[in-house]
Design a protein around this motif. Structure first.
Motif, short mmCIF file in Angstrom:
data_model
loop_
_atom_site.label_atom_id
_atom_site.label_comp_id
_atom_site.label_asym_id
_atom_site.label_seq_id
_atom_site.Cartn_x
_atom_site.Cartn_y
_atom_site.Cartn_z
N GLU A 62 38.96 39.44 26.78
CA GLU A 62 39.63 40.76 27.42
C GLU A 62 38.88 40.69 28.75
N ALA A 63 39.66 41.48 29.51
CA ALA A 63 39.70 41.29 31.06
C ALA A 63 38.18 41.61 31.43
N HIS B 244 39.79 27.01 32.26
CA HIS B 244 40.54 25.90 31.84
C HIS B 244 41.33 25.23 33.11
N ASN B 245 41.35 25.94 34.22
CA ASN B 245 41.77 25.29 35.32
C ASN B 245 41.20 24.89 36.83
N ALA B 246 41.54 24.39 37.47
CA ALA B 246 40.70 24.01 38.78
C ALA B 246 40.63 25.26 39.67
N VAL B 247 41.71 25.99 39.73
CA VAL B 247 41.86 27.04 40.77
C VAL B 247 41.81 28.30 40.31
N ARG B 248 41.30 29.55 41.12
CA ARG B 248 41.40 30.83 40.69
C ARG B 248 42.77 31.35 40.53
N HIS B 249 42.93 31.94 39.40
CA HIS B 249 44.38 32.47 39.23
C HIS B 249 44.67 33.46 38.28
N THR B 250 45.56 34.35 38.21
CA THR B 250 45.81 35.30 37.27
C THR B 250 46.70 34.84 36.16
N GLY B 251 46.10 35.02 35.23
CA GLY B 251 46.87 34.64 33.82
C GLY B 251 48.20 35.13 33.49
N ARG B 252 49.07 34.54 33.47
CA ARG B 252 50.44 34.98 33.42
C ARG B 252 50.61 36.03 32.43
N PHE C 26 49.36 25.64 39.22
CA PHE C 26 47.97 26.10 39.31
C PHE C 26 47.58 27.56 38.94
N ARG C 27 48.62 28.40 38.31
CA ARG C 27 48.40 29.43 37.66
C ARG C 27 48.38 30.41 39.09
N ARG C 28 49.09 30.28 39.97
CA ARG C 28 48.96 31.10 41.20
C ARG C 28 49.57 32.29 40.93
N PHE D 7 44.52 38.50 33.07
CA PHE D 7 43.08 38.40 33.24
C PHE D 7 42.99 37.40 34.52
N GLU D 8 41.89 37.56 35.67
CA GLU D 8 41.71 37.06 36.59
C GLU D 8 40.51 35.71 36.32
N HIS D 9 41.17 34.76 36.15
CA HIS D 9 40.25 33.46 35.68
C HIS D 9 39.73 32.85 37.10
N HIS D 10 38.37 32.42 36.86
CA HIS D 10 38.01 31.69 37.84
C HIS D 10 38.54 30.19 37.75
N GLY D 11 38.25 29.47 39.00
CA GLY D 11 38.72 28.05 38.92
C GLY D 11 37.17 27.45 38.87
N TYR D 12 37.38 26.12 37.99
CA TYR D 12 36.25 25.24 37.86
C TYR D 12 35.77 24.73 39.16
N LEU D 13 36.74 24.39 40.12
CA LEU D 13 36.78 23.45 41.40
C LEU D 13 36.23 24.69 42.29
N ASN D 14 36.66 25.92 42.37
CA ASN D 14 36.03 27.09 43.20
C ASN D 14 34.53 27.16 42.72
N ILE D 15 34.05 27.11 41.28
CA ILE D 15 32.81 27.22 41.30
C ILE D 15 31.91 25.98 41.85
#
Length: 285
Positions: free
Chosen positions: A154-155, A185-193, A283-285, A197-205
């Motif tokens: 959930e958000a 799940h993904n490298a870069v921060r994105h909004t789930g289509r 990249f889930r942009r 949901f606003e997902h963090h990117g593991y590469l960002n972290i």
């Protein structure tokens, strides 16, 4: 080609947890096949919970190491024997706090029952929640590690960039290694289509951790975590970030997919090999 050192064993195999929810026999079979895949060195241990730990005894777990999610301090003591009975090597513990005792007392109990030298992560409350700083201080005092939840189903389960920046800075300042779980799940921060949901990117972290280790201020960490341009982020990583120091702090994260994180690294040019799958969004942009 092998995985570059900064990304080795970054992704713990949490296939049985949401949203993947793979049946345990299927997850074990897939995990045993990972060494044959191009992303083999990207993968860490199989993550299981105590509710399903004993079921591993009926499966072929040759060569399988597990990190066990423990629902509370009271169950820590019994896990090593259960893992041995199930025929798996115990790679770590991931313990949730809960119950009536204060955070410091719970962390002390975890430290008393965890095997010496075994990586033991304590899942602490989010920044700002009562007892958060106390829990971090106790984890540091007992030489344990931290676990932070970066998403969920959930958000509201997804912390903000400000929260994650606060958490990374606090862990780095106390010299506590940490792992993350959920949503990465993904490298870069994105909004789930599908979910929004606003997902963090593991590469960002990872990059934000490198900057925290280098002494960056809070605003810089927040901006790094908020970066959504894949090319900008990949170029910044290639420009000389101290990812070795970052990985000493950010040890791994749990993901129900290991191919997806690998595909993103390939697409970003950070791993020189062919992708296993094509990502469903750029990249889930």
């Amino acid at each position: 080609m092998s995985i570059p050192v900064p990304f080795r064993h970054l992704v713990d195999d949490a296939a049985i947890f949401p949203p993947g929810l793979a049946p345990l026999p299927e997850a074990v079979r897939a995990h045993r096949a990972h060494p044959e895949r191009p992303y083999a060195d990207l993968v860490g241990p199989l993550v299981v919970d105590t509710a399903r730990l004993d079921e591993l005894a009926a499966l072929d777990t040759t060569g399988v190491a597990v990190s066990v999610v423990v629902p509370g301090p009271d169950e820590v003591a019994g896990v090593p024997a259960r893992a041995a009975a199930a025929g798996v090597a115990l790679a770590g513990l991931e313990v949730k706090l809960g119950g009536t005792a204060g955070p410091a007392a719970q962390v002390a109990a975890i430290a008393a029952d965890a095997p010496a030298g075994l990586p033991t992560y304590v899942e602490v409350p989010r920044p700002g929640v009562t007892g958060w700083a106390e829990a971090l201080d106790a984890v540091a005092a007992h030489g344990l590690r931290l676990k932070f939840r970066t998403g969920g189903t959930e958000a509201a389960a997804f912390p903000s960039e400000d929260e994650v920046a606060t958490w990374i800075a606090a862990a780095v300042a106390r010299e506590i290694p940490f792992k993350c779980t959920a949503g990465l799940h993904n490298a870069v921060r994105h909004t789930g289509r599908e979910t929004g949901f606003e997902h963090h990117g593991y590469l960002n972290i990872l990059f934000a951790t490198a900057r925290a280790v280098a002494g960056a201020d809070h605003a810089t960490l927040v901006a790094t975590l908020a970066e959504r341009d894949a090319t900008t982020l990949a170029e910044a990583v290639r420009a000389g970030a101290d990812l070795a120091a970052a990985r000493a702090a950010f040890t791994s994260y749990g993901s129900c997919s290991v191919a997806e994180p690998y595909d993103d690294l390939v697409a970003l040019g950070l791993v020189a090999s062919a992708p296993i799958h094509q990502t469903t969004e750029e990249f889930r942009r």
